[in-house]
Scaffold this active site. Structure first.
Site, short mmCIF file in Angstrom:
data_model
loop_
_atom_site.label_atom_id
_atom_site.label_comp_id
_atom_site.label_asym_id
_atom_site.label_seq_id
_atom_site.Cartn_x
_atom_site.Cartn_y
_atom_site.Cartn_z
N GLU A 87 1.02 -1.29 -0.06
CA GLU A 87 0.10 -0.05 -0.23
C GLU A 87 0.92 1.20 0.06
OE1 GLU A 87 -3.55 0.85 -0.10
OE2 GLU A 87 -2.27 2.70 -0.16
N ASP A 136 -8.49 1.57 -6.63
CA ASP A 136 -8.96 2.95 -7.29
C ASP A 136 -9.64 2.93 -8.77
OD1 ASP A 136 -7.91 4.30 -4.94
OD2 ASP A 136 -5.86 4.18 -5.94
C1 LIG Z 1 -9.87 2.55 -2.98
S1 LIG Z 1 -8.63 2.14 -2.02
C2 LIG Z 1 -9.18 0.89 -1.35
C3 LIG Z 1 -8.69 0.43 -0.15
C4 LIG Z 1 -8.80 -1.18 0.68
N1 LIG Z 1 -8.67 -2.21 -0.40
C5 LIG Z 1 -10.33 -1.16 0.96
O1 LIG Z 1 -11.23 -1.73 0.26
O2 LIG Z 1 -10.64 -0.29 1.95
C6 LIG Z 1 -7.41 1.79 -3.37
C7 LIG Z 1 -5.85 1.34 -2.70
O3 LIG Z 1 -5.02 1.07 -3.51
C8 LIG Z 1 -4.08 1.63 -3.27
N2 LIG Z 1 -3.08 1.32 -4.45
C9 LIG Z 1 -3.17 2.18 -5.66
N3 LIG Z 1 -2.24 1.90 -6.70
C10 LIG Z 1 -1.60 0.81 -5.93
C11 LIG Z 1 -0.46 -0.08 -6.29
N4 LIG Z 1 0.06 0.02 -7.61
N5 LIG Z 1 -0.02 -0.85 -5.39
C12 LIG Z 1 -0.76 -1.14 -4.05
N6 LIG Z 1 -1.61 -0.23 -3.60
C13 LIG Z 1 -2.12 0.43 -4.56
C14 LIG Z 1 -4.36 3.12 -2.97
O4 LIG Z 1 -3.24 3.79 -2.31
C15 LIG Z 1 -5.53 2.80 -2.08
O5 LIG Z 1 -5.15 2.79 -0.55
#
Ligand SMILES: C[S@@+](CC[C@H](N)C(=O)[O-])C[C@H]1O[C@@H](n2cnc3c(N)ncnc32)[C@H](O)[C@@H]1O
Length: 230
Positions: A87, A136
């Protein structure tokens, strides 16, 4: 060790990556625990789960764990499994370290960084499960290339997941569900394991509701897609 070549573009942030101030208790836990729960930098060389937890029955990876609630709850349920998580969001990482401490689990290792770099550093067939939960959405068409689910990431997950292993994807954006299903169905490496027409509407029996999921920010009810590595 030679540096690992990451087969992906730069990380584009949808939300916040930099930190908001941490509460004193969270800062204290982070200072005390970050080193022992952190993964090595994947840009510096391969990361073998067997050297991290030689006795673990399997290794699971959560991509974009947000605040870490789901990852830590799964780890608490499955103490024989090593849970890896990545993350980039600093406060999410700090929150996960706090959840690890509070749950008293010893089978979680986290990276504050890009999961694609971690994937690239993992050996072939080293994972039994991957979770991508409510990634995202990047809903605008011109931003679709920033979505996490791309053909290269699908191929890289196939390399790192053993035959018979699983990928779970969930979203509450209808277009992202379609996007992911289309790409996974055209991949020779993955099989959609839906049994009936409505499978994707029902959370899997072992699903743990995530923080983002409860916010209901998408344009449809949550969709759950489960795939098996051929
Ligand atoms: C909309 S949030 C959802 C978080 C969690 N999975 C939830 O359902 O509560 C999406 C997360 O993916 C992370 N993220 C985006 N691109 C990523 C990457 N390449 N590797 C790891 N995490 C990533 C973002 O920082 C964000 O915290």
């Amino acid at each position: 060790m030679p540096p690992v070549q990451a087969p992906h573009g730069p990380l584009r942030s949808y939300g916040r990556i930099k930190s908001r101030n941490l509460k004193p208790r969270q800062a204290e836990i982070l200072a005390r625990r970050a080193d022992d729960v952190s993964l090595p930098d994947p840009d510096l060389g391969p990361i073998d789960p067997k050297t991290i937890a030689p006795d673990a029955a399997e290794t699971w990876l959560e991509i974009g764990f947000g605040g870490g609630e789901h990852m830590v709850a799964q780890a608490a349920r499955a103490p024989g499994v090593l849970l890896l998580g990545a993350e980039p969001f600093f406060n999410g990482f700090a929150s996960a370290v706090r959840h690890i401490e509070e749950a008293g689990v010893s089978n979680v290792r986290v990276l504050q960084g890009d999961a694609r770099a971690l994937l690239a550093a993992l050996p072939d067939a080293s994972l039994a499960r991957v979770f991508i939960l409510f990634p995202d959405p990047w809903p605008k068409a011109r931003h679709h290339k920033r979505r996490l689910v791309q053909d290269e990431v699908i191929a890289e997950m196939a390399r790192a997941v053993r035959p018979g292993g699983r990928l779970r994807f969930a979203t509450d954006w209808a277009d992202y569900a379609d996007w992911t299903l289309r790409r996974l169905l055209r991949s020779p490496d993955w099989r959609w394991i839906a049994q009936g027409a409505d499978d994707w509407r029902t959370p899997p029996a072992d699903h743990i509701t995530t923080r983002y999921e409860t916010k209901r920010l998408g344009d449809c009810a949550p969709v759950f897609l489960e795939f098996e590595r051929r």
